[in-house]
Design an enzyme around this catalytic site. Structure first.
Site, PDB file in Angstrom:
ATOM      1  N   ASP A 188      -1.061  -3.275   1.906  1.00 36.70           N
ATOM      2  CA  ASP A 188      -0.928  -4.048   3.142  1.00 36.70           C
ATOM      3  C   ASP A 188       0.511  -4.545   3.223  1.00 36.70           C
ATOM      4  OD1 ASP A 188      -3.615  -3.667   3.314  1.00 36.70           O
ATOM      5  OD2 ASP A 188      -4.158  -5.775   3.460  1.00 36.70           O
ATOM      6  N   HIS A 288      -3.036   0.908  -3.857  1.00 37.82           N
ATOM      7  CA  HIS A 288      -4.004   1.997  -3.894  1.00 37.82           C
ATOM      8  C   HIS A 288      -3.297   3.345  -3.829  1.00 37.82           C
ATOM      9  CE1 HIS A 288      -7.716  -0.530  -3.025  1.00 37.82           C
ATOM     10  NE2 HIS A 288      -6.719  -1.392  -2.876  1.00 37.82           N
ATOM     11  N   SER A 400       5.701  -7.942  -2.852  1.00 40.29           N
ATOM     12  CA  SER A 400       6.944  -7.258  -3.180  1.00 40.29           C
ATOM     13  C   SER A 400       7.113  -6.058  -2.269  1.00 40.29           C
ATOM     14  CB  SER A 400       6.960  -6.843  -4.658  1.00 40.29           C
ATOM     15  OG  SER A 400       8.263  -6.472  -5.038  1.00 40.29           O
TER      16      SER A 400
END
Length: 448
Positions: A188, A288, A400
């Site tokens: 995200d 992911h 990050s």
């Protein structure tokens, strides 16, 4: 006439009885509340598994670290609001910040950012009392716009802020795009940069006016597909980009960060793309897999921990190349696949689920940035690591940046043909979520 009060008989007997009754009530209330506090402490100990409460079963006092964490949250929230407001105002005016190093950014090199980040890690891992956990998580969510409706567990079960940072989500919160011919977002975040690598040296634009090479980001031993072909004149243009004479200053020359040379001199092969995604502190922090691919090796660079905010990207040279990062490389159905998880100030800790023993943001042992990184190749060890789209691979202990470098199909025709080849379906500055498509491709029928 003088009156004397007898020591045996009270002058006001009803007052003495009332006082005695009040003292009995006080003793009862004191013992009652003491018993309730003791029962609450025992309940907290049993809720935490018996190992997190006081060894004597006493009440759980709020640690000073919790107060310091709350103050830190307030400072971070105020700073974020100020910086976001400036960036949004500039974007509304159509202004794109250019690279311009300053003295303040240069002096960041003298600060113990790794030590500060480790201290922040210890601070956020301090166990918070059960009754305070929902308030702390909601305060963080309100400050950094986290969606608490997606959280998989009740807020009382997150013993520390660090556990809340790497929280899992409810089933179905991040649906995976069903199209098999698309690359999905691994995190995200906000799409900062994307495109095809075409220029000599395979340069990625950090910000307008400064770029860094993909080979320096991934490392000298990268399996990045390159064509070894470059002239000395092009070398000079890359390492010494033209700068207006009026913008030069003694400070920029003396305090500039050291140049990071391209360890793989060459040009990128056709069909090599990249995408840079920035995660804010309030975002979902797990990483992911963007596709079905086989991970061949891991490379850990124990570099610096500069911040990765808007100001840092336009004032610090080679920001992504110098910061601590973990690089995964392998192959997918279209060729090369590389994913770099880059740490930052307070976010040096990167967990790798496929290699739990890996430790990042440790006390620095390397004195020079030019020393080789720590590497591990899974294939020679006989450990085949294959991950599918959407599988959890790693996690940041805050927010990050993730940089994807990958091969994808390209159109064979000289003219632009949107019906074939890979094309991005996102825009610069757009927010993406895990499982959403970053780009798609359409294979051409070569049999015709």
């Amino acid at each position: 006439m003088k009156f004397r009060a007898s020591n045996k008989l009270p002058l006001f007997p009803h007052h003495r009885m009332a006082l005695h009754h009040l003292q009995n009530q006080r003793r009862f209330l004191t013992s009652f509340f003491a018993k309730k506090v003791h029962q609450a402490a025992q309940a907290r100990a049993s809720f935490n598994g018996g190992g997190r409460a006081d060894s004597n079963g006493g009440s759980y006092l709020v640690p000073g670290a919790t107060v310091a964490t709350i103050l830190m949250l307030g400072a971070l929230h105020a700073r974020r609001l100020y910086e976001d407001k400036k960036v949004e105002e500039a974007r509304e005016r159509g202004v794109e910040f250019e690279f311009q190093p300053d003295v303040k950014a240069s002096f960041l090199r003298f600060l113990p950012l790794r030590t500060i980040s480790r201290f922040w890690g210890h601070l956020t891992s301090v166990e918070v009392p059960v009754w305070l956990r929902p308030y702390l998580c909601r305060a963080w969510a309100r400050a950094f716009h986290s969606n608490l409706e997606e959280v998989a567990l009740p807020l009382e079960e997150y013993a520390s802020l660090q556990e809340f940072f790497v929280r899992s989500l409810k089933e179905g919160s991040r649906p995976i795009d069903p199209d098999p011919k698309c690359l999905i977002s691994p995190v995200d975040g906000i799409v900062l940069r994307f495109g095809e690598l075409k220029s000599t040296g395979a340069m990625i634009e950090q910000v307008k006016g400064f770029s860094y090479s993909v080979a320096s980001l991934l490392g000298a031993n990268s399996i990045l597909p390159m064509m070894a072909e470059r002239t000395h004149k092009e070398d000079d243009l890359i390492d010494n980009p033209p700068i207006e004479q009026g913008k030069k200053s003694w400070w920029r020359v003396s305090l500039a960060s050291p140049r990071v040379r391209d360890p793989v001199p060459g040009c990128p092969v056709k069909g090599l793309f990249y995408c840079v995604i920035y995660l804010k502190p309030g975002d979902y922090h797990r990483i992911h897999s963007p596709a079905d691919w086989k991970i061949l090796g891991r490379r850990h660079f124990s570099g610096r921990l500069f911040p990765l905010n808007e100001r840092a990207t336009r004032t610090i040279r080679n920001l992504y190349v110098e910061n601590e990062r973990v690089v995964l490389e392998g192959l997918w159905q279209q060729g090369f696949m590389g994913m770099a998880a880059i740490g930052a100030t307070n976010i040096g800790s990167i967990e790798l689920y496929i290699e739990p023993e890996l430790r990042t943001n440790c006390p620095k042992k390397k004195l020079l940035q030019s020393e080789p990184p720590e590497e591990r190749f899974y294939e020679p060890e006989g450990v085949e690591i294959t991950v599918k789209r959407g599988d959890e691979v790693a996690a940041f202990n805050m927010g990050s940046t993730v940089v994807l470098v990958f091969q994808a199909p390209t159109s064979e025709s000289s003219a632009k043909d949107e019906s074939s080849g890979f094309s991005f379906c996102v825009k610069k500055g757009e927010r993406v979520r895990v499982g959403s498509a970053l780009g798609r491709w359409h294979e051409t029928n070569s049999e015709v």
